[in-house]
Design an enzyme around this catalytic site. Structure first.
Site, PDB file in Angstrom:
ATOM      1  N   HIS A  25      -9.023   7.596 -66.818  1.00  0.00           N
ATOM      2  CA  HIS A  25     -10.068   7.112 -67.742  1.00  0.00           C
ATOM      3  C   HIS A  25     -10.685   8.367 -68.363  1.00  0.00           C
ATOM      4  O   HIS A  25     -11.519   9.022 -67.739  1.00  0.00           O
ATOM      5  CB  HIS A  25     -11.139   6.332 -66.985  1.00  0.00           C
ATOM      6  CG  HIS A  25     -10.604   5.107 -66.302  1.00  0.00           C
ATOM      7  ND1 HIS A  25     -10.228   3.986 -67.002  1.00  0.00           N
ATOM      8  CD2 HIS A  25     -10.379   4.825 -64.998  1.00  0.00           C
ATOM      9  CE1 HIS A  25      -9.799   3.060 -66.150  1.00  0.00           C
ATOM     10  NE2 HIS A  25      -9.880   3.550 -64.926  1.00  0.00           N
TER      11      HIS A  25
ATOM     12  N   GLU B 223      -4.221   3.534 -65.135  1.00  0.00           N
ATOM     13  CA  GLU B 223      -5.426   2.965 -65.763  1.00  0.00           C
ATOM     14  C   GLU B 223      -5.840   3.793 -66.974  1.00  0.00           C
ATOM     15  O   GLU B 223      -6.997   4.177 -67.128  1.00  0.00           O
ATOM     16  CB  GLU B 223      -6.585   2.914 -64.752  1.00  0.00           C
ATOM     17  CG  GLU B 223      -6.257   2.143 -63.498  1.00  0.00           C
ATOM     18  CD  GLU B 223      -7.439   1.977 -62.545  1.00  0.00           C
ATOM     19  OE1 GLU B 223      -8.588   2.228 -62.952  1.00  0.00           O
ATOM     20  OE2 GLU B 223      -7.196   1.606 -61.388  1.00  0.00           O
TER      21      GLU B 223
HETATM   22  O1  9MR Z   1     -12.327  -2.630 -65.174  1.00  0.00           O
HETATM   23  C1  9MR Z   1     -12.940  -3.113 -63.998  1.00  0.00           C
HETATM   24  C2  9MR Z   1     -14.312  -3.674 -64.330  1.00  0.00           C
HETATM   25  O2  9MR Z   1     -14.177  -4.827 -65.146  1.00  0.00           O
HETATM   26  C3  9MR Z   1     -15.032  -4.011 -63.050  1.00  0.00           C
HETATM   27  O3  9MR Z   1     -16.347  -4.417 -63.353  1.00  0.00           O
HETATM   28  C4  9MR Z   1     -15.047  -2.827 -62.139  1.00  0.00           C
HETATM   29  C5  9MR Z   1     -15.750  -3.227 -60.871  1.00  0.00           C
HETATM   30  O4  9MR Z   1     -15.652  -2.407 -59.867  1.00  0.00           O
HETATM   31  O5  9MR Z   1     -13.732  -2.388 -61.871  1.00  0.00           O
HETATM   32  C6  9MR Z   1     -13.063  -1.976 -63.014  1.00  0.00           C
HETATM   33  O6  9MR Z   1     -11.777  -1.519 -62.683  1.00  0.00           O
HETATM   34  C7  9MR Z   1     -11.700  -0.353 -61.862  1.00  0.00           C
HETATM   35  C8  9MR Z   1     -10.412  -0.405 -61.113  1.00  0.00           C
HETATM   36  O7  9MR Z   1     -10.303  -1.595 -60.406  1.00  0.00           O
HETATM   37  C9  9MR Z   1     -10.274   0.772 -60.192  1.00  0.00           C
HETATM   38  N1  9MR Z   1     -10.396   1.998 -60.907  1.00  0.00           N
HETATM   39  C10 9MR Z   1     -11.574   2.127 -61.732  1.00  0.00           C
HETATM   40  C11 9MR Z   1     -11.662   0.942 -62.676  1.00  0.00           C
HETATM   41  C12 9MR Z   1     -12.829   1.128 -63.600  1.00  0.00           C
HETATM   42  O8  9MR Z   1     -14.043   1.131 -62.888  1.00  0.00           O
END
Ligand code: 9MR
Length: 646
Positions: free
Chosen positions: A544, A573
């Site tokens: 990210h 991701e």
């Molecule tokens: O994109 C996800 C977001 O919608 C959720 O609110 C969040 C909650 O913890 O998690 C996000 O996805 C995460 C992923 O599962 C693990 N790596 C980091 C991602 C971004 O926070």
């Protein structure tokens, strides 16, 4: 480790038939302890027993008797009528019962209230020494008793022992509340709690140091609301609709809205559709009495207005009318030049994937969302639907519908599913957060087995452990680490291998592609795991990043270090936030260079972006994806095409 991906074009009726057959087998098994049954779930095409699900690996048997009830027929998703979703080619399913969710007001107890205001939550920036600059605070912080229907006024006056007047802002306001300036350094919180607020509510205010705006102190007070002796004194307020923002849809696709009526008086309003819409159905949700589903099929383009009336259930004269808009575009507006990303990637021997919005088929624009996803990607990860609080919200209760639907969608479109996350420290259900630490290893193994066994014929790639590394290196403080110590990692991987012997098992984390304490820990951790014979097949790099990202050489070098350990590499991701709104070309360049790094590295097997449209990005403020909110391609899309094509 990853088995060759065999496209599967099983038609839907075959799937339903397999489902019925499996339900029969499943019910035959549920009388005994099915947590160790090898017949598994209902989504797989085969009945199992031969393909996996054995549980006696190096860890020995799972807890017997099981610590919590295994999935049973009561948890099995059931068919959802098409009038509730945007799908036209799949028979979707939904969970049989609503999720058990503790209402937010139950978070604090009377004992919390009695023990006085919560401690100050102070953030001290690196450049502040609290010995010389004292933290801002508030005068006279205390918990408050309130009566439903009566106007509450609480004055907040920030103070600082240094003598300067701090700034302040409320963290969040209750519906209908205000935070008004008294022009004497204080502000007043005005709120009329109603029936919905009975119980203990939290209200937080942040004081900001006058010299350093990052030096802050957040104070939370608890407000205990009770009913008045004469309940007729509580005013009846008009009900409203949970707001829905604008969307873009494609002509002739079904559009679905889930409208939720809200009445702060604690009753459930009824909803009426005022607009006349083509092919519309409007019905009460089978699980949630406050939700109504509207489905219609726009047959012409242009902006459409949907009008819904919300009517109070006590006083039928009390109503509100709400509008939502949808912009219906012609099919040509979504046409894209060049080749699709999945096809370009396949030529280069990698997969191209995305993280799927949970229940995209219950969103207004689910039709165009699904079509673009199916065209562009051959790998899909559930962005949220597989998190433990979703799969196993209370002990012994399971919700598999969204993953079953995703698996069906992937199968129909010849995509592979990437399971994410199995073990993580966030989005945990409350029951596991409060479980007895001595039983956590057993719970963890049971959970891994139940999830991975159900999908063992559908999912061959898993993020077994997500984000085990702390922000400054070392093991992350987590529920799992704190209870089980470092061995939780290897226990998780051993259990995963035992349950799904043929699957590719990943450790997934962020900030490990660039040099720093997290990457240092990663390599120590990988070496230890490999030395101990822990079954790990690869590393997932989240990525990210932002449009000014310039550590490509570090990414390349760290990928090589993973390859040198004979492990696979996945970009899991990827998204690239804009630093400035006009950084679209810089964003495109970052996408292109990260993709090139993967293509140059033989062990890099797939690239996944974290979503594909800015409409549904978790970083929506920085517009990090390659389609904009109206599903139009951005320069990043063409840059990805070019990078894959070169
Ligand atoms: O994109 C996800 C977001 O919608 C959720 O609110 C969040 C909650 O913890 O998690 C996000 O996805 C995460 C992923 O599962 C693990 N790596 C980091 C991602 C971004 O926070």
């Amino acid at each position: 480790m990853m088995p060759e991906y065999i496209p599967n074009h099983r038609p839907q009726f075959g799937r339903l038939f397999a489902g019925i057959l499996l339900v029969l087998i499943f019910s035959a098994c549920t009388s005994s302890d099915n947590s160790q049954s090898t017949t598994g779930g209902t989504t797989g095409g085969t009945t199992g027993g031969t393909t996996g699900g054995q549980v006696d690996g190096p860890l020995g048997p799972l807890p017997n008797p099981p610590l919590t009830a295994a999935p049973s027929q009561d948890d099995e998703p059931i068919a959802e009528p098409a009038s509730f979703n945007t799908s036209t080619d799949l028979q979707l399913v939904r969970n049989p019962v609503p999720r058990s969710e503790a209402p937010a007001t139950n978070r604090y107890t009377d004992a919390d209230f009695e023990s006085g205001p919560l401690p100050a939550d102070i953030t001290i920036p690196d450049d502040v020494n609290p010995e010389f600059n004292s933290a801002p605070d508030f005068e006279n912080i205390q918990n408050i008793e309130a009566v439903a229907g009566q106007q509450l006024e609480i004055v907040f006056k920030p103070i600082d022992a240094d003598g300067e007047l701090p700034g302040m802002f409320p963290v969040a306001l209750a519906p209908g509340a205000s935070f008004d300036d008294n022009f004497d350094g204080s502000k007043t919180y005005r709120w009329q709690p109603l029936q919905n607020d009975i119980g203990i509510n939290a209200f937080a205010v942040t004081a900001v140091d006058s010299q350093n705006s990052l030096y802050r102190n957040t104070r939370t007070i608890l407000i205990r609301v009770r009913l008045p002796d004469d309940e007729t004194q509580i005013p009846n307020v008009p009900p409203t609709l949970d707001p829905i923002g604008p969307h873009t849809a494609r002509v002739n696709d079904p559009v679905v809205y889930e409208f939720k009526g809200i009445d702060l008086n604690g009753t459930v309003p009824t909803l009426e559709l005022l607009s006349s819409l083509p092919n519309a159905s409007f019905s009460n949700h089978p699980l949630y009495e406050d939700i109504y589903t509207l489905r219609f099929i726009p047959t012409s383009t242009g902006e459409m207005n949907v009008q819904v009336l919300v009517r109070d259930s006590v006083d039928s004269n009390l109503t509100t009318t709400e509008n939502v808009t949808i912009n219906v575009l012609p099919i040509q507006a979504f046409e894209r030049t060049g080749q699709r990303l999945r096809d370009l990637a396949a030529v280069r021997g990698i997969q191209f994937g995305y993280a799927s919005l949970q229940e995209y088929y219950h969103r207004p624009d689910g039709g165009v969302y699904a079509d673009i996803a199916a065209d562009e990607f051959d790998l899909v990860t559930p962005e949220n639907a597989m998190k433990m609080n979703e799969i196993n919200p209370s002990a012994g209760q399971y919700q598999f519908a969204d993953i079953d639907n995703l698996v069906a969608f992937a199968r129909l479109n010849n995509m592979q599913v990437h399971g994410h996350p199995v073990i993580w420290h966030r989005q945990l259900p409350e029951w596991i957060e409060t479980a007895n630490a001595a039983e956590l290893e057993g719970h963890m193994r049971e959970y891994i087995h139940r999830l991975m066994n159900r999908y063992r014929d559908d999912i061959a790639l898993w993020d077994v452990v997500n984000e085990p590394i702390g922000d400054s290196g070392g093991y992350r403080d987590s529920l799992w680490y704190n209870a089980l110590g470092e061995t939780y990692l290897e226990t998780a991987f051993h259990q995963a291998r035992t349950t799904a012997p043929n699957a590719t098992l990943l450790l997934n984390d962020f900030d490990i592609a660039i040099n720093g304490p997290k990457a240092t820990t990663l390599f120590t951790m990988l070496n230890n795991l490999l030395e101990r014979g822990v079954p790990i097949d690869g590393v997932g790099f989240q990525l990210h990043v932002f449009s000014d990202f310039n550590q490509i050489d570090e990414v390349r070098a760290n990928f090589q270090k993973v390859a040198d350990l004979d492990l696979d590499i996945y970009i899991t991701e990827l998204d690239v936030g804009l630093r400035e709104t006009d950084d679209l070309q810089a964003q495109a360049n970052v996408y292109a260079s990260l993709i090139s790094v993967c293509l140059q590295q033989p062990r890099c097997k797939a690239i996944q972006t974290w979503g594909f449209t800015d409409q549904y990005s978790f970083r929506e403020n920085v517009h990090p994806l390659m389609f904009d909110t109206a599903y139009q391609t951005k320069p990043a899309y063409q840059a990805i095409q070019n990078a894959l094509g070169n």
